[in-house]
Scaffold this motif. Structure first.
Motif, PDB file in Angstrom:
ATOM      1  N   VAL A  81      26.399   1.028 -61.473  1.00 39.35           N
ATOM      2  CA  VAL A  81      27.733   0.545 -61.081  1.00 39.35           C
ATOM      3  C   VAL A  81      28.634   0.397 -62.297  1.00 39.35           C
ATOM      4  O   VAL A  81      29.789   0.859 -62.310  1.00 39.35           O
ATOM      5  N   ILE A  82      28.126  -0.226 -63.359  1.00 38.41           N
ATOM      6  CA  ILE A  82      28.934  -0.466 -64.557  1.00 38.41           C
ATOM      7  C   ILE A  82      29.295   0.855 -65.234  1.00 38.41           C
ATOM      8  O   ILE A  82      30.423   1.044 -65.720  1.00 38.41           O
ATOM      9  N   GLY A  83      28.347   1.777 -65.288  1.00 35.00           N
ATOM     10  CA  GLY A  83      28.618   3.053 -65.932  1.00 35.00           C
ATOM     11  C   GLY A  83      29.545   3.953 -65.144  1.00 35.00           C
ATOM     12  O   GLY A  83      30.207   4.827 -65.716  1.00 35.00           O
ATOM     13  N   ARG A  86      35.124   2.450 -64.897  1.00 32.25           N
ATOM     14  CA  ARG A  86      35.631   2.048 -66.199  1.00 32.25           C
ATOM     15  C   ARG A  86      36.109   0.601 -66.198  1.00 32.25           C
ATOM     16  O   ARG A  86      35.871  -0.138 -67.150  1.00 32.25           O
ATOM     17  N   ARG A  87      36.783   0.179 -65.145  1.00 38.31           N
ATOM     18  CA  ARG A  87      37.301  -1.188 -65.097  1.00 38.31           C
ATOM     19  C   ARG A  87      36.170  -2.211 -65.032  1.00 38.31           C
ATOM     20  O   ARG A  87      36.225  -3.260 -65.674  1.00 38.31           O
ATOM     21  N   CYS A  92      32.730  -6.271 -67.835  1.00 42.62           N
ATOM     22  CA  CYS A  92      31.349  -6.730 -68.013  1.00 42.62           C
ATOM     23  C   CYS A  92      30.831  -6.609 -69.437  1.00 42.62           C
ATOM     24  O   CYS A  92      29.928  -7.361 -69.825  1.00 42.62           O
ATOM     25  N   GLU A  93      31.356  -5.685 -70.225  1.00 43.39           N
ATOM     26  CA  GLU A  93      30.778  -5.427 -71.549  1.00 43.39           C
ATOM     27  C   GLU A  93      30.735  -6.652 -72.460  1.00 43.39           C
ATOM     28  O   GLU A  93      29.698  -6.899 -73.098  1.00 43.39           O
ATOM     29  N   PRO A  94      31.793  -7.459 -72.564  1.00 42.75           N
ATOM     30  CA  PRO A  94      31.687  -8.641 -73.445  1.00 42.75           C
ATOM     31  C   PRO A  94      30.590  -9.611 -73.015  1.00 42.75           C
ATOM     32  O   PRO A  94      29.858 -10.148 -73.857  1.00 42.75           O
ATOM     33  N   ARG A 143      27.454   7.240 -67.988  1.00 45.52           N
ATOM     34  CA  ARG A 143      28.709   7.617 -68.653  1.00 45.52           C
ATOM     35  C   ARG A 143      28.652   9.029 -69.209  1.00 45.52           C
ATOM     36  O   ARG A 143      29.692   9.692 -69.342  1.00 45.52           O
ATOM     37  N   ALA A 144      27.456   9.500 -69.564  1.00 40.37           N
ATOM     38  CA  ALA A 144      27.309  10.807 -70.198  1.00 40.37           C
ATOM     39  C   ALA A 144      27.150  11.955 -69.202  1.00 40.37           C
ATOM     40  O   ALA A 144      26.892  13.088 -69.617  1.00 40.37           O
TER      41      ALA A 144
END
Length: 259
Positions: A81-83, A86-87, A92-94, A143-144
């Motif tokens: 889901v996170i990958g 983008r939003r 979530c990244e921090p 992402r890749a």
């Protein structure tokens, strides 16, 4: 056949050298904390009987399996889901970077407050440490995914679960398995640590009991069991990985052979 024998020789050469070095350097040891390897091996069959394997090794393996499986499901699901969005990733990244920086053993007392001192606590501790390499590797793998393949799938109307299964997860699977491999070693460490807190069985509990009772050769046999367990789990993991990622390893082999 010759290649297989040569590869097997390379695989066993270093362990044989390490064991031989341990045997020679410890053979005349009189240090109570560093007994000869000969003494440890003689003690091994007396300590690790069938009953002890059932009462201590089996519970540890079941806890490790439960925590590892839970981390795999949560890590792959959240990572996908996170990958994919983008939003979601930006939000979530921090938080993920903050939580990843917290050492899992530090969370053991906190988890004990909420999950008690039973198997639930131990499985939760294992899952809390194993989830991060799986999650982060899944994010990077998703992402890749090749944008050309993504556009091609969209053009042919491949959407929903078919796109997720056949394109996203398949393309990200080498990265996901890299995370799963990292998580396996972390899981073994956390399995031992969790069993050192308020446990009544398991490998970690048994090794600590031997240490507290100054049964030093017995303690060393427990360490050997941990090493053997890690080796066996690594072999099983490699067999599963080879089967699941057969297409990937075949593609890499063919690319190496091509001029």
């Amino acid at each position: 056949m010759r290649r297989v024998l040569l590869r097997a020789a390379f695989v066993i050469a270093l362990p044989v050298l390490l064991v031989a070095g341990w045997w020679v350097t410890s053979d005349d040891s009189t240090d109570v904390y560093w007994p000869p390897l000969r003494t440890i091996l003689e003690t091994f069959p007396d300590v690790w009987t069938g009953e002890r394997l059932k009462d201590d090794v089996l519970p540890s393996v079941l806890r490790l399996t439960g925590g590892y499986a839970l981390a795999a499901v949560v890590g792959v699901a959240l990572g996908t889901v996170i990958g994919s969005y983008r939003r979601v990733r930006a939000v979530c990244e921090p938080v993920l970077e903050f939580l990843r920086a917290v050492p899992p053993p530090v969370l053991v007392p906190v988890i004990m407050l909420f999950a008690g001192i039973g198997d639930t606590m131990k499985v939760t501790v294992i899952a809390s440490g194993c989830v991060w390499p799986i999650l982060l590797n899944t994010v990077e793998g998703v992402r890749a995914v090749d944008p050309v393949m993504t556009e091609t799938a969209r053009s042919y109307g491949i959407t929903g679960t078919t796109r997720l299964r056949s394109l996203v997860l398949r393309s990200a699977s080498p990265q996901i398995f890299a995370g799963l491999r990292q998580a396996l070693s972390i899981g073994i460490i956390l399995m031992v640590i969790s069993e050192m807190f308020a446990a009544s069985n398991g490998l970690g509990f048994t090794i600590v009991q031997f240490q507290r009772g100054f049964a030093i050769p017995d303690m060393w046999t427990g360490i050997l069991v941990l090493g053997l367990l890690g080796f066996l789990l690594s072999v099983v993991f490699q067999l599963v990985e080879r089967r699941v990622l057969g297409w990937y390893h075949g593609l890499r082999a063919s690319s190496r052979r091509s001029p």
